[in-house]
Design a protein around this motif. Structure first.
Motif, mmCIF file in Angstrom:
data_model
loop_
_atom_site.group_PDB
_atom_site.id
_atom_site.type_symbol
_atom_site.label_atom_id
_atom_site.label_comp_id
_atom_site.label_asym_id
_atom_site.label_seq_id
_atom_site.Cartn_x
_atom_site.Cartn_y
_atom_site.Cartn_z
ATOM 1 N N THR A 210 31.122 29.829 -15.779
ATOM 2 C CA THR A 210 29.818 30.163 -16.320
ATOM 3 C C THR A 210 29.353 31.474 -15.720
ATOM 4 O OG1 THR A 210 28.623 28.984 -14.570
ATOM 5 C CG2 THR A 210 29.279 27.708 -16.511
ATOM 6 N N LEU A 211 28.187 31.912 -16.134
ATOM 7 C CA LEU A 211 27.606 33.130 -15.584
ATOM 8 C C LEU A 211 27.395 33.011 -14.085
ATOM 9 C CD1 LEU A 211 26.363 35.926 -16.173
ATOM 10 C CD2 LEU A 211 24.193 34.780 -16.609
ATOM 11 N N ASP A 212 26.993 31.822 -13.626
ATOM 12 C CA ASP A 212 26.728 31.616 -12.202
ATOM 13 C C ASP A 212 27.994 31.558 -11.371
ATOM 14 O OD1 ASP A 212 23.955 31.497 -12.634
ATOM 15 O OD2 ASP A 212 24.070 29.386 -13.171
ATOM 16 N N SER A 213 29.150 31.303 -12.001
ATOM 17 C CA SER A 213 30.398 31.215 -11.238
ATOM 18 C C SER A 213 30.972 32.586 -10.899
ATOM 19 C CB SER A 213 31.434 30.408 -12.031
ATOM 20 O OG SER A 213 31.827 31.099 -13.205
ATOM 21 N N LEU A 214 30.441 33.657 -11.492
ATOM 22 C CA LEU A 214 30.919 35.008 -11.190
ATOM 23 C C LEU A 214 30.440 35.469 -9.823
ATOM 24 C CD1 LEU A 214 30.220 36.832 -14.587
ATOM 25 C CD2 LEU A 214 32.358 35.784 -13.846
ATOM 26 N N ARG A 264 21.698 37.027 -9.240
ATOM 27 C CA ARG A 264 21.084 36.042 -8.347
ATOM 28 C C ARG A 264 20.053 35.240 -9.122
ATOM 29 N NH1 ARG A 264 17.747 40.669 -5.085
ATOM 30 N NH2 ARG A 264 15.887 40.701 -6.399
ATOM 31 N N LYS A 265 19.629 34.145 -8.505
ATOM 32 C CA LYS A 265 18.654 33.265 -9.141
ATOM 33 C C LYS A 265 17.225 33.611 -8.732
ATOM 34 C CE LYS A 265 21.858 29.387 -9.624
ATOM 35 N NZ LYS A 265 22.135 27.957 -9.304
ATOM 36 N N ASP A 266 17.046 34.275 -7.592
ATOM 37 C CA ASP A 266 15.697 34.644 -7.151
ATOM 38 C C ASP A 266 15.119 35.702 -8.082
ATOM 39 O OD1 ASP A 266 16.055 32.943 -5.037
ATOM 40 O OD2 ASP A 266 16.741 34.514 -3.668
ATOM 41 N N PRO A 267 13.831 35.625 -8.396
ATOM 42 C CA PRO A 267 13.217 36.630 -9.279
ATOM 43 C C PRO A 267 13.289 38.030 -8.678
ATOM 44 C CG PRO A 267 11.797 34.699 -9.040
ATOM 45 C CD PRO A 267 12.886 34.551 -8.023
ATOM 46 N N SER A 293 20.622 38.072 -13.665
ATOM 47 C CA SER A 293 21.041 36.749 -14.129
ATOM 48 C C SER A 293 19.941 35.723 -13.906
ATOM 49 C CB SER A 293 22.316 36.308 -13.397
ATOM 50 O OG SER A 293 22.113 36.304 -11.993
ATOM 51 N N GLY A 294 18.785 36.179 -13.417
ATOM 52 C CA GLY A 294 17.632 35.312 -13.216
ATOM 53 C C GLY A 294 16.437 35.783 -14.035
ATOM 54 N N GLU A 295 15.301 35.921 -13.369
ATOM 55 C CA GLU A 295 14.072 36.339 -14.035
ATOM 56 C C GLU A 295 13.400 37.441 -13.208
ATOM 57 O OE1 GLU A 295 13.181 35.393 -16.970
ATOM 58 O OE2 GLU A 295 14.702 33.831 -17.208
ATOM 59 N N TYR A 296 12.205 37.863 -13.647
ATOM 60 C CA TYR A 296 11.430 38.896 -12.961
ATOM 61 C C TYR A 296 10.079 38.322 -12.527
ATOM 62 C CZ TYR A 296 14.787 42.047 -15.186
ATOM 63 O OH TYR A 296 15.940 42.654 -15.592
ATOM 64 N N ASN A 313 16.520 39.797 -18.958
ATOM 65 C CA ASN A 313 16.588 38.605 -18.119
ATOM 66 C C ASN A 313 17.795 37.750 -18.505
ATOM 67 O OD1 ASN A 313 15.863 37.366 -20.490
ATOM 68 N ND2 ASN A 313 13.823 36.761 -19.825
ATOM 69 N N ARG A 314 17.870 36.553 -17.944
ATOM 70 C CA ARG A 314 19.037 35.697 -18.143
ATOM 71 C C ARG A 314 19.243 35.339 -19.618
ATOM 72 N NH1 ARG A 314 21.835 32.283 -14.651
ATOM 73 N NH2 ARG A 314 23.000 30.615 -15.664
#
Length: 394
Positions: A210-214, A264-267, A293-296, A313-314
């Motif tokens: 997935t996107l998070d596995s990169l 990253r997942k943190d904004p 890969s997260g948000e703002y 964003n993601r």
């Protein structure tokens, strides 16, 4: 393609360089990959998560006189169907608004599942994160058969007799004994049978990729690939670490675009967007793109308003990935496309993080690293692990 235009109207976008097009009908988005004006794959996306009724209706629409059969084994999260002419349909719960068809024959049908019409838009940048109230109340039906419950109102002749009870108890005792003594052998023998040889490899939809596995290095290469397939000339550093605050540089004609990537997942905070804007002004580029890969954060989005900065964003990134993905391809499997990618883009030599001088790539058994070309400077950088480096190693 002409038949699809007849049922859905002219496409919102159509790109013959990537063999892709997108259509809009009510609250449905229809993405297609085509070859010689014939559709190779078609993806339906809805503004709200798909219900089981939506899925079954889409399967019926794409039956084209054939029959669908669900394949795989009980407990699989990703649901796969195979049509009698070997077309495939895939539904991944991680993308609950999307159902994808590939292979076989495409036959347009105007009888899409009924939806509430939405305003026609030239592009869709995000989806709502909640389902409609009526969908929350309606439980999804399971795709697997269930045993009907026997009620006391049934005729007495349908109730189990003494022999049936005895046989059921004996079966339970044998199962318990087998599990205790030969549990390991039983587990091996109960594996699901292999899929038919002519079914496309299910690893194309492997949920572990997935996107998070990169890694963050692979994330930057993926961003470069997306824009390279959109027709941009892509330049990316061969070394890791900041190169003037820019990860990828895009050029096309007189346009120059700077891209900053954050995996990253943190904004993303407003300070990071300010830094990109400063580099954009100093380099006098056409515009800048920030991709995460997260948000703002809200202050970050407010700062970018009215400036030449595109914020992705993601949700928007996943849509870009879907637009450039070819049939049967999984872009999260980096090793399948990175060699061709590096042959088509400009991988430039990084500068020294200490003195900004040019660097040279050196290698040994199992390692590669960039070192400053100045003898007295000890500046160094890691080399990108996923690149093959078609250049001279010192």
């Amino acid at each position: 393609m002409n038949e699809l235009v007849a049922t859905s109207g002219q496409p919102l976008t159509e790109d013959h360089s990537t063999h892709s097009a997108q259509y809009r009908r009510d609250s449905w988005i229809i993405d297609v990959q085509f070859t010689n004006e014939k559709i190779a794959s078609i993806t339906y996306a809805k503004l709200d998560p798909l219900t089981e009724t939506d899925i079954q209706q889409l399967l019926k629409i794409q039956s084209t006189g054939e029959t669908w059969k669900q394949i795989g084994f009980a407990g699989m999260k990703v649901r796969n169907w195979m049509r009698s002419d070997y077309a495939m349909a895939v539904y991944d719960p991680k993308f609950p608004r999307v159902l994808r068809f590939s292979g076989g024959r495409y036959k347009p049908n105007s009888a899409l599942p009924s939806t509430t019409p939405a305003p026609l838009a030239r592009s869709v940048t995000s989806y709502p994160s909640h389902a409609a109230p009526e969908e929350r109340k309606t439980p999804l039906s399971t795709p697997y058969a269930t045993t009907p419950v026997r009620t006391s109102n049934q005729p007495s002749s349908s109730r189990p007799n003494g022999i049936a009870i005895f046989l059921a108890i004996a079966a339970l005792l044998v199962a318990a004994f087998t599990k205790g003594k030969w549990g390991r052998q039983q587990k091996v023998s109960s594996l699901p049978p292999p899929l038919p040889a002519n079914v496309p490899e299910p690893s194309s939809f492997n949920e572990k990729l997935t996107l998070d596995s990169l890694t963050w290095e692979q994330f930057e290469l993926l961003i470069g690939l997306i824009y390279q397939r959109q027709g941009w000339e892509v330049a990316i550093s061969g070394g890791l670490g900041p190169d003037g605050g820019i990860d990828v540089t895009l050029t096309r004609g007189s346009e120059k675009v700077l891209v900053q990537c954050k995996h990253r997942k943190d904004p993303v905070k407003v300070e990071e967007i300010r830094e990109l804007f400063g580099v954009h002004m100093a380099e006098r580029s056409t515009r800048a793109i920030f991709i995460t890969s997260g948000e703002y954060t809200k202050p970050g989005l407010q700062f970018a308003e009215g400036k030449d900065i595109e914020m992705i964003n993601r949700t928007q990134l996943l849509r870009l990935i879907g637009e450039v993905t070819r049939p049967g391809e999984n872009l999260f499997r980096v090793n399948q496309w990175v060699k061709q990618f590096e042959e088509e883009v400009n991988i430039f030599t990084p500068t020294c993080p200490r003195c900004s001088a040019t660097m040279s790539l050196k290698s040994g058994p199992g390692w590669r690293r960039w070192y400053c070309s100045r003898p007295r400077c000890r500046g160094d950088r890691k080399a990108r692990a996923d690149l093959h480096y078609h250049m001279v190693l010192e």
